[in-house]
Design an enzyme around this catalytic site. Structure first.
Site, PDB file in Angstrom:
ATOM      1  N   GLY A   4      61.275 114.264 102.213  1.00 29.92           N
ATOM      2  CA  GLY A   4      62.687 114.339 102.571  1.00 29.92           C
ATOM      3  C   GLY A   4      63.445 114.930 101.395  1.00 29.92           C
ATOM      4  O   GLY A   4      63.185 114.584 100.227  1.00 29.92           O
ATOM      5  N   GLN A  38      56.999 112.200 111.435  1.00 34.27           N
ATOM      6  CA  GLN A  38      58.021 111.480 110.653  1.00 34.27           C
ATOM      7  C   GLN A  38      59.060 110.791 111.547  1.00 34.27           C
ATOM      8  O   GLN A  38      59.661 109.800 111.158  1.00 34.27           O
ATOM      9  CB  GLN A  38      58.755 112.438 109.700  1.00 34.27           C
ATOM     10  N   ASP A  93      66.609 120.923 104.886  1.00 34.17           N
ATOM     11  CA  ASP A  93      65.931 120.971 103.584  1.00 34.17           C
ATOM     12  C   ASP A  93      66.524 122.047 102.689  1.00 34.17           C
ATOM     13  O   ASP A  93      66.388 122.002 101.462  1.00 34.17           O
ATOM     14  CB  ASP A  93      64.443 121.200 103.781  1.00 34.17           C
TER      15      ASP A  93
END
Ligand code: MRU
Length: 367
Positions: free
Chosen positions: A55, A205, A246
């Site tokens: 993350g 995830q 991201d």
């Protein structure tokens, strides 16, 4: 956030005894909650590369503490410090926060004599981690009105249905999360919400981490196969999508976990608002064209051909799920062009996903 009644962040440092970076080992969740201790830069690099931590914000904060270990390990040699910094930066190429945190540490250290590096790097690591949590908390405050607005159009008690992809929750930062912060804030404020959780192959995830987090906060949620979102949108079952990112270019292109782009296309086709939540540490102030220029991490094909889960015996195990010998491809991220993003939710407020919109909130860019 709390785990078993105790307040946790995802990464923290300890100076009692041997300098240590402590992280929640995310490979074990949701089946076991374990803290891992990292005492060398090499161990921190492995933890990031092999996704013990993951993350955007969490790997940024972990790298920040990694640089604190580097400041001790380099024994005053600037050349060695830069080698260790490069080792950390190389672990995961797509998320900006990692390179941003390492560069921030190098900048801070370069202003001081080498004898002070461990102390300066400690302070900077603490600041990076604390800011990450605070910025995410503010994202929650700014995102809340978007959810309230939809709730106001619903029958009393009828939940706002929010779809999210991957894990942009508190595990992906030091606390709160980006995409989940508005959801947690709304839930705590008594607004009825329900979350569609994309399982997020290949590493799951969503199914493993986001579902665990939401359950911990008592937020109603349903885990779905990645392919279901389009159908749910056509049926009016999704009021909004909120994802993390991201890396986001200064023009508003969004790199996020692979599969995000397809959700954005489906959202556009169904007039479902598609929001992306991010702290400003995720902006890439140098790149204009995300599709052409954001480096996309390619990971081991074994993540596609095998899946991990818990056996009835309570043991974690991997099983093969692909025809033996067939080729696999494993690009970890994709880029959603700015034109498909309804708005960005940042720690400074909400803006259009465009060069002008971002510049209005962040006139000095990364400065
Ligand atoms: O490969 P990961 O798990 O580190 O990927 C990061 C993510 O979880 C997602 O892409 C997320 O939505 C953005 S990180 C806040």
């Amino acid at each position: 956030m709390k785990v078993g009644g105790r307040q946790y962040v995802t990464v923290w440092g300890s100076r009692e005894g041997v300098p240590e970076v402590r992280v929640i080992d995310q490979r074990k969740l949701p089946f076991a909650f374990e803290i891992e201790s990292l005492t060398t830069v090499g161990a921190v690099a492995i933890a990031i590369r092999d996704m013990h931590v993951r993350g955007a914000g969490c790997i940024g904060a972990t790298a920040g503490y990694g640089m604190w270990l580097a400041a001790g390990e380099c024994r005053g040699s600037e050349e060695r410090l830069r080698e260790l910094a490069a080792q950390l930066t190389a672990t995961r190429p797509t998320a900006t926060n990692l390179a941003w945190a390492v560069a921030r540490q190098l900048r801070a250290l370069s202003a001081h004599d080498a004898s002070r590096w461990p102390e300066i790097a400690w302070r900077e690591a603490e600041a990076i981690a604390a800011e990450d949590a605070e910025w995410c908390r503010r994202i929650g405050e700014h995102g809340l009105p978007l959810i309230r607005e939809v709730a106001a159009r619903k029958a009393p008690g009828e939940p706002v249905n929010i779809l999210t992809h991957c894990n942009a929750g508190w595990l992906a930062f030091t606390d709160w999360g980006s995409a989940t912060a508005p959801i947690y804030t709304a839930h705590r404020a008594g607004v009825a919400v329900h979350v569609w959780v994309d399982e997020t192959r290949p590493r799951n995830q969503g199914a493993r981490l986001t579902a665990w987090e939401l359950a911990g906060e008592g937020v109603p949620h349903t885990v779905i196969a990645d392919n279901l979102g389009g159908h749910l949108m056509q049926k009016g079952e999704v009021d909004m999508v909120i994802t993390g990112t991201d890396r986001t270019t200064y023009t508003g292109d969004v790199a996020n976990k692979v599969g995000t782009y397809l959700k954005a296309l489906a959202a556009k086709d169904n007039d479902v608002p598609f929001y992306v939540a991010l702290p400003s540490s995720t902006f890439d102030w140098e790149t204009a064209d995300g599709v052409a220029d954001i480096p996309i991490e390619e990971r081991d094909g074994g993540e596609v051909s095998r899946v991990e889960g818990m056996l009835a015996s309570g043991e974690l195990a991997e099983v093969d799920i692909v025809n033996p010998g067939s080729a696999t491809a494993n690009y970890a991220f994709d880029v959603t062009p700015a034109r498909l993003v309804t708005a960005l939710i940042t720690e400074r407020g909400i803006c259009q996903a465009s060069r002008e919109g971002i510049a209005e909130l962040f006139p000095r860019g990364g400065g």
